[in-house]
Design a protein around this motif. Structure first.
Motif, short mmCIF file in Angstrom:
data_model
loop_
_atom_site.label_atom_id
_atom_site.label_comp_id
_atom_site.label_asym_id
_atom_site.label_seq_id
_atom_site.Cartn_x
_atom_site.Cartn_y
_atom_site.Cartn_z
N UNK B 40 0.84 -1.19 0.00
CA UNK B 40 0.00 0.00 0.00
C UNK B 40 0.88 1.24 0.00
N UNK B 41 1.88 1.19 0.88
CA UNK B 41 2.76 2.32 1.04
C UNK B 41 3.53 2.57 -0.27
N UNK B 85 -9.99 5.89 -4.76
CA UNK B 85 -9.03 5.59 -3.68
C UNK B 85 -8.66 6.91 -3.03
N UNK B 86 -9.37 7.29 -1.98
CA UNK B 86 -9.13 8.61 -1.39
C UNK B 86 -7.69 8.77 -0.90
N UNK B 87 -7.04 7.62 -0.56
CA UNK B 87 -5.70 7.77 -0.02
C UNK B 87 -4.70 8.20 -1.09
N UNK B 88 -5.10 8.06 -2.38
CA UNK B 88 -4.20 8.47 -3.46
C UNK B 88 -4.35 9.97 -3.74
N UNK B 89 -5.31 10.59 -3.08
CA UNK B 89 -5.54 12.01 -3.31
C UNK B 89 -4.56 12.82 -2.47
N UNK B 90 -3.88 13.73 -3.13
CA UNK B 90 -2.94 14.56 -2.38
C UNK B 90 -3.71 15.58 -1.56
N UNK B 177 -7.37 4.21 6.94
CA UNK B 177 -8.71 3.60 6.83
C UNK B 177 -8.69 2.36 5.97
N UNK B 178 -8.01 2.48 4.84
CA UNK B 178 -7.95 1.34 3.93
C UNK B 178 -7.18 0.19 4.59
N UNK B 179 -6.09 0.58 5.28
CA UNK B 179 -5.29 -0.43 5.95
C UNK B 179 -6.09 -1.12 7.05
N UNK B 180 -6.83 -0.31 7.80
CA UNK B 180 -7.65 -0.88 8.87
C UNK B 180 -8.72 -1.80 8.30
#
Lengths: 267, 483
Positions: B40-41, B85-90, B177-180
């Motif tokens: 993920x990271x 994928x909200x985590x890809x949003x800067x 969140x995605x990781x959890x």
């Protein structure tokens, strides 16, 4: 642009469009074009460019027959252009320039309060989006190129509203007609801005033709525009643009713009 | 308080297996989750780097031309309003010029055009330090310690000159969140697997422990209640526990044999002691007894008409004779010369006991017999048979049966006398062969003693089996073959 059936007898009409109206509505444009082709019995080609200047150059070089231009380039090239028709907005061939700031800026009361700020112009050849604020600053004894810390062009009135709305610019100059139309069609855009100044009545951006346009073609195109208000389909199209119709108009309508241009030394 | 070490295997084995299963599940889940975290990271970083590169390339022209709006539109186009994928949003998209002033950003209110991000302090001041120290043309990833963001800084390069930087700021925890969610899913799967595996493991573990538990229970019966171990299902397979179970069974068998042997030895020793004692007493009695009987005989021979004296003498003689008989019975002598045992001897014995049998309506049956004479003293063997048969007839029920089995082969004479009377109680069995240990009203209680003495003197063996409905005496007497 979709290609319409060619008519051998009549050469196509090339019409340049600029963001003096909301020229980004593709479906409206195709309906309007279809109506014009039927009316003119020939192919109509709409040509859009990134700036007013490009359209003016195409027109001056004869690559366009007609163009919907701002009053400012019209007065600058008045001798090389012919006035075809002037739209009626709210019953008059007139509009204003609006000076806007972000809605969350409750301090600024006038253009003078925007000293040292970031300002958004629409197009260097726009009357409402460039000439008017330049003129206003000049009249207030300011040097327009030093008054703002920074200024930039968005190349469309609508984008000036957006830039001011998101806070990218602390102020902007915009076509009052575009702002009012947006407030009906996209109220969220205009709600993020606040008007702090309005110009006086100025001549509405006119349809112009290249100087060497054949009289018959000029007449044909003018009548088509003038007749829009007389037909249901034409009325519908006008309604989409929030316009009431077209009149022939007189060049004197743009004398005020010419005067402003002279004052800022751009004519 | 029960210590864990004292816990029964019934629980210990299943609990350990459960712990192993749980441990494995947790380890596998952790490994998977850790791998996913890394991925993920890396995905995030890769995405940020490529986005930074694309933006840096695209923004060169607008920055060169000072076209703020165009640059803004480019930044906007890189943002999705509802990203999958909200985590890809800067979180931060910032373009700075060569002097680290804001050229444009997607959040103009936070980063007004022309302002210096360094004025915000913290991470942004650190960024400026990095920019001024590293004039490198490479992308940098910066993780300021005090900030919740990390930054991907891509230089805007035109013709080898750095025009500015595209700075993308990502939340360090944006993928949490995605990781959890991932951890949650992994845990759910683990739980489901555990729900399936746990009962199976439990049953396996219990069945692994069961043989040990059976062994342990059997062990508790050693050495006093060996008989009870037979009703336990001891492991009998070929694994180590099975071998243990077999060894245990062997041990139990040995123990039993030993206990029986000990009991036998005890009985034999007692009988031997009794034998020695009675022989000694018999000798001591016999000498004066012989003298007394001789005296009486002498007195009788010389005649006397004293009737009372004669009568008294006769009574004395009878009494002394009875003592002699009794003593003689106690003192079994085998040393006298005897003739060999013949088949007729068996018939004689049967005829001798017939009257007794008839009086109790007992049927005697004979199985087997002798084909030829045997080099065994006939009188003694007859005595054995007689005693045993008389005992059997007395012990049999009215109209009961007595069975005599005789067989001689391989130098061994085997006699068996069975009756269907009441069986001999265990407590009586111990003293069965001792003199005067009779269980009956009649008889002097020397019959089995005599049998035992004879059998021992003939180097034979004697066993008794007594169950309800069948009491049998087995005797084995070796004889010399080939005579």
């Amino acid at each position: 642009m979709p290609i319409s059936p060619l008519r051998a007898e009549a050469p196509p009409m090339r019409v340049g469009l600029t963001p003096v109206f909301l020229d980004d509505q593709v479906s409206f444009l195709s309906r309007w074009r279809a109506w014009l082709e039927k009316k003119l019995e020939r192919q109509v080609i709409f040509v859009q460019r990134g700036s007013y200047r490009e359209i003016v150059e195409l027109l001056l070089s004869g690559k366009l027959d007609f163009a919907w231009l701002c009053g400012y380039p019209y007065v600058r090239y008045r001798r090389q252009l012919k006035l075809v028709a002037v739209p009626l907005w709210r019953g008059r061939p007139l509009y204003r320039s609006y000076l806007i700031v972000p809605a969350d800026d409750d301090q600024s009361r006038s253009l003078a309060d925007l000293r040292g700020k970031v300002f958004a112009y629409s197009d260097p050849d726009s009357n409402s989006g460039y000439l008017y604020p330049q003129y206003l600053l000049t009249m207030q004894g300011e040097n327009p190129s030093l008054f703002f810390a920074r200024s930039f062009f968005t190349w469309a009135h609508r984008k000036v509203v957006e830039a001011v709305g998101v806070g990218l610019a602390d102020g902007g100059a915009v076509d009052g007609y575009v702002w009012e139309t947006l407030s009906e069609t996209h109220p969220r855009l205009t709600a993020a801005t606040r008007i702090i100044g309005r110009s006086g009545d100025l001549g509405y951006p006119p349809f112009v033709a290249r100087a060497d346009i054949p009289e018959a073609q000029l007449h044909l195109f003018r009548s088509a525009l003038l007749e829009m208000a007389t037909e249901p389909m034409g009325m519908e199209l006008l309604e989409s643009m929030r316009l009431d119709g077209f009149i022939t108009g007189r060049p004197a309508l743009y004398d005020e713009i010419a005067r402003m241009a002279v004052r800022v030394g751009r004519l | 308080m029960i210590r864990l070490a004292d816990l029964s295997l019934r629980w210990k084995i299943p609990l350990r297996v459960m712990a192993a299963v749980m441990g494995t599940a947790i380890a596998v889940t952790t490994a998977l989750v850790a791998r996913e975290y890394d991925e993920l990271r890396q995905n995030l970083e890769g995405h940020a780097r490529s986005l930074g590169k694309v933006l840096a390339n695209t923004l060169v022209a607008p920055v060169l031309h000072d076209d703020v709006w165009r640059a803004y539109e480019i930044l906007q186009s890189a943002r999705e309003s509802n990203p999958p994928s909200p985590e890809l949003q800067a979180n931060i998209v910032l373009v700075t010029d060569a002097s680290y002033r804001v050229f444009v950003s997607t959040t103009p209110r936070k980063f007004p055009i022309g302002s210096s991000p360094a004025e915000l302090g913290g991470a942004y001041a650190e960024l400026r330090a990095r920019i001024s120290h590293h004039s490198a043309l490479e992308q940098q990833i910066i993780e300021p310690s005090g900030s919740s963001l990390y930054f991907v800084m891509s230089p805007l390069v035109a013709d080898g000159v750095i025009l500015g930087h595209v700075i993308l700021g990502y939340s360090k925890t944006s993928f949490l969140p995605r990781f959890l969610g991932l951890v949650g899913r992994a845990m759910l799967v683990t739980l489901i697997v555990l729900v399936v595996i746990m009962p199976v493991s439990w049953v396996w573990a219990r069945s692994t422990g069961a043989p040990l538990l059976a062994l342990a229970e059997a062990m508790r019966y050693v050495p006093d209640r060996l008989d009870e171990t037979t009703r336990l299902a001891l492991p009998d397979n070929q694994d180590e526990i099975g071998q243990l179970g077999q060894a245990f069974s062997r041990m139990i068998a040995e123990l039993r044999k030993k206990q029986e042997l000990e009991a036998q030895m005890l009985a034999s020793e007692r009988l031997a002691a009794v034998g020695r004692l009675s022989a000694g007493i018999a000798h001591e009695i016999n000498n004066p007894l012989g003298g007394m009987l001789t005296a009486i005989k002498t007195w009788q021979r010389h005649g006397n008409d004293d009737a009372l004296a004669n009568q008294t003498m006769a009574r004395l003689e009878r009494g002394l004779q009875q003592i002699r008989n009794t003593v003689a019975a106690l003192l079994v002598e085998t040393k006298t010369q005897d003739r060999p045992l013949e088949p007729a001897d068996i018939e004689d014995v049967l005829i001798l006991v017939e009257a007794q049998a008839q009086s109790r309506s007992v049927t005697i049956t004979l199985a087997g017999g002798l084909a030829d004479e045997l080099p065994l003293p006939a009188t003694l063997v007859r005595q054995i048979l007689l005693n045993l048969l008389l005992n059997a007839i007395a012990a049999a029920d009215e109209q009961g049966h007595v069975k005599l089995e005789i067989a001689a082969s391989d130098g061994m004479l085997r006699l068996a006398v069975c009756n269907d009377g009441q069986h001999i109680p265990d407590e009586q069995m111990t003293y069965l062969f001792e003199p005067f240990a009779t269980g009956r009203a009649q008889g002097h209680g020397l019959g089995l003693w005599v049998v035992y003495q004879i059998v021992r003197q003939l180097n034979g063996g004697l066993t008794v089996d007594s169950e309800p409905g069948c009491t049998s005496f087995h005797i084995e007497i070796p004889y010399a073959q080939g005579q």
